[in-house]
Design a protein around this motif. Structure first.
Motif, PDB file in Angstrom:
ATOM      1  N   UNK A 136       0.779  -1.288   0.103  1.00 43.50           N
ATOM      2  CA  UNK A 136      -0.124   0.044   0.090  1.00 43.50           C
ATOM      3  C   UNK A 136       0.802   1.247   0.165  1.00 43.50           C
ATOM      4  N   UNK A 137       2.218   1.290  -0.128  1.00 41.85           N
ATOM      5  CA  UNK A 137       2.952   2.541  -0.356  1.00 41.85           C
ATOM      6  C   UNK A 137       3.339   2.502  -1.875  1.00 41.85           C
ATOM      7  N   UNK A 138       3.119   3.931  -2.124  1.00 40.15           N
ATOM      8  CA  UNK A 138       3.655   4.185  -3.714  1.00 40.15           C
ATOM      9  C   UNK A 138       5.038   4.147  -3.796  1.00 40.15           C
ATOM     10  N   UNK A 139       5.656   4.182  -5.005  1.00 41.44           N
ATOM     11  CA  UNK A 139       6.931   4.214  -5.144  1.00 41.44           C
ATOM     12  C   UNK A 139       7.501   5.519  -4.629  1.00 41.44           C
ATOM     13  N   UNK A 140       6.981   6.703  -4.542  1.00 41.93           N
ATOM     14  CA  UNK A 140       7.056   7.902  -4.170  1.00 41.93           C
ATOM     15  C   UNK A 140       7.427   7.961  -2.729  1.00 41.93           C
ATOM     16  N   UNK A 141       6.385   7.486  -2.105  1.00 41.98           N
ATOM     17  CA  UNK A 141       6.539   7.169  -0.323  1.00 41.98           C
ATOM     18  C   UNK A 141       7.771   6.483  -0.368  1.00 41.98           C
ATOM     19  N   UNK A 142       7.787   5.383  -0.752  1.00 42.46           N
ATOM     20  CA  UNK A 142       9.107   4.473  -0.358  1.00 42.46           C
ATOM     21  C   UNK A 142      10.375   5.081  -0.464  1.00 42.46           C
ATOM     22  N   UNK A 143      10.480   5.890  -1.657  1.00 40.56           N
ATOM     23  CA  UNK A 143      11.566   6.778  -1.562  1.00 40.56           C
ATOM     24  C   UNK A 143      11.943   7.685  -0.844  1.00 40.56           C
ATOM     25  N   UNK A 144      10.565   8.466  -0.448  1.00 43.28           N
ATOM     26  CA  UNK A 144      10.906   9.365   0.705  1.00 43.28           C
ATOM     27  C   UNK A 144      11.184   8.737   1.991  1.00 43.28           C
ATOM     28  N   UNK A 145      10.513   7.627   2.156  1.00 43.74           N
ATOM     29  CA  UNK A 145      10.871   7.032   3.555  1.00 43.74           C
ATOM     30  C   UNK A 145      12.363   6.453   3.483  1.00 43.74           C
TER      31      UNK A 145
END
Length: 364
Positions: A136-145
């Motif tokens: 449920x995490x987008x690629x953008x959210x994973x990159x930010x995290x």
């Protein structure tokens, strides 16, 4: 198999990150506020889980209190059955069933946290620069995290890393192994100390124990912090933050419980029971304004009856003494004869023994 749990944990963490990201004005993940938004997302993930588990914690406390109240009866059963372990087990189960005590209720708050801990460990381990959308995490959210940092250490990094993830994290601008290990080691130490104090509080909450139970408590007091210290070197920093926050929440919760519900028989329980007794206000014992005070009736002492007078006018006391004498100690004051005279003129037998109505009061 556990993908739904991984997805749920990632979704809750992402929702909290969106909220804090909105509060801080959508900062870049490399900045201090950008990293703080992800740290607070993990912190409030812990708070969310602990609030959901709070009813189970209340059941745990009630179960422990009920087990403590059963200890005197369990001691009698041990003395009664002696070495008969099977009979003792059956009698103990019957007693617990009658009192509605469930020994497994003491583990209720701990059991759900174990899969949550491993789910967060798995999600944070997956987060790395260049990872695809997942859980449920987008690629953008994973990159930010992956780029979010706490004092220069990415929350997805750990004290010991290897492989492609190590190269990807060390490739982030400004990230060094030194910063990662300093932050990770500090969090490991804090995690171990908070775990130790939490176990101490649990021992205080459960009250004094003896025998094998005391040995188990001592083993957990030192064994759990040592095992966490060893395994903490492979935990991601985000997991260390989760564990430390969970311990801090537990410490505050235990402090509240020990203050409000001290273990039975302890000094704190006795002091609380004495403090909870209602104080008697002297004003409540006084009559209301205008009301007549009620006084208890005094007990009247037993006294001799009043002196009575016979028909002839001679006075005798209540004890049946003879006619009253004058001040000179002479006989009857009114006659020369020693006996009293009746109204009919004859003499009464036994005149010196007082009137016939001895002990009776004079009619008025």
């Amino acid at each position: 198999m556990f993908d739904p749990l991984y997805t749920a944990i990632a979704w809750v963490m992402a929702r909290w990150h969106s909220l804090w990201n909105l509060v801080f004005g959508d900062p870049a993940p490399e900045t201090a506020l950008g990293g703080l938004s992800w740290v607070l997302a993990i912190v409030f993930l812990v708070i969310t889980i602990r609030v959901i588990l709070f009813p189970l914690f209340v059941k745990q406390i009630k179960s422990q209190r009920a087990m403590q109240e059963l200890q005197p009866e369990l001691a009698k059963l041990r003395k009664q059955y002696g070495s008969d372990r099977q009979g003792m087990a059956v009698a103990m189960q019957q007693l617990q069933k009658e009192r509605g005590v469930n020994p497994l209720a003491g583990c209720l708050p701990i059991l759900p946290q174990i899969p949550v801990f491993f789910a967060l460990f798995h999600v944070l381990r997956y987060i790395a620069p260049g990872a695809e959308a997942h859980y449920s995490l987008s690629a953008e959210q994973i990159a930010e995290a992956a780029r979010a940092q706490l004092f220069g250490a990415p929350i997805s990094s750990s004290f010991n890393m290897d492989g492609a993830k190590e190269q990807a994290i060390l490739g982030i601008q400004g990230v060094t192994y030194t910063n990662i290990r300093i932050v990770a080691f500090a969090l490991i130490v804090v995690m171990c100390f908070t775990t130790y104090f939490t176990q101490k509080q649990i021992m205080r909450r459960s009250g004094p124990v003896e025998g094998q139970a005391a040995m188990v408590q001592k083993l957990m007091l030192y064994g759990i912090p040592i095992s966490l210290f060893i395994s903490g070197f492979i935990f991601p920093i985000g997991v260390l933050i989760y564990w430390m926050t969970n311990n801090l929440w537990t410490m505050g919760q235990q402090f509240f419980v020990l203050r409000k519900m001290p273990p039975p028989g302890s000094d704190a329980a006795k002091a609380k029971a004495a403090a909870d007794k209602p104080a008697v206000d002297p004003k409540t014992l006084a009559p209301k304004p205008g009301a007549k005070p009620v006084r208890p009736k005094p007990v009247r002492p037993v006294v001799n009856p009043d002196p009575v007078t016979d028909v002839a006018g001679s006075t005798v006391d209540g004890n049946g003494a003879g006619p009253a004498s004058d001040g000179n100690g002479a006989g009857p004051a009114s006659g020369g004869n020693s006996g009293a005279t009746r109204a009919g003129g004859g003499s009464r037998p036994g005149a010196g023994q007082g009137p016939a109505n001895r002990g009776k009061r004079k009619r008025r």
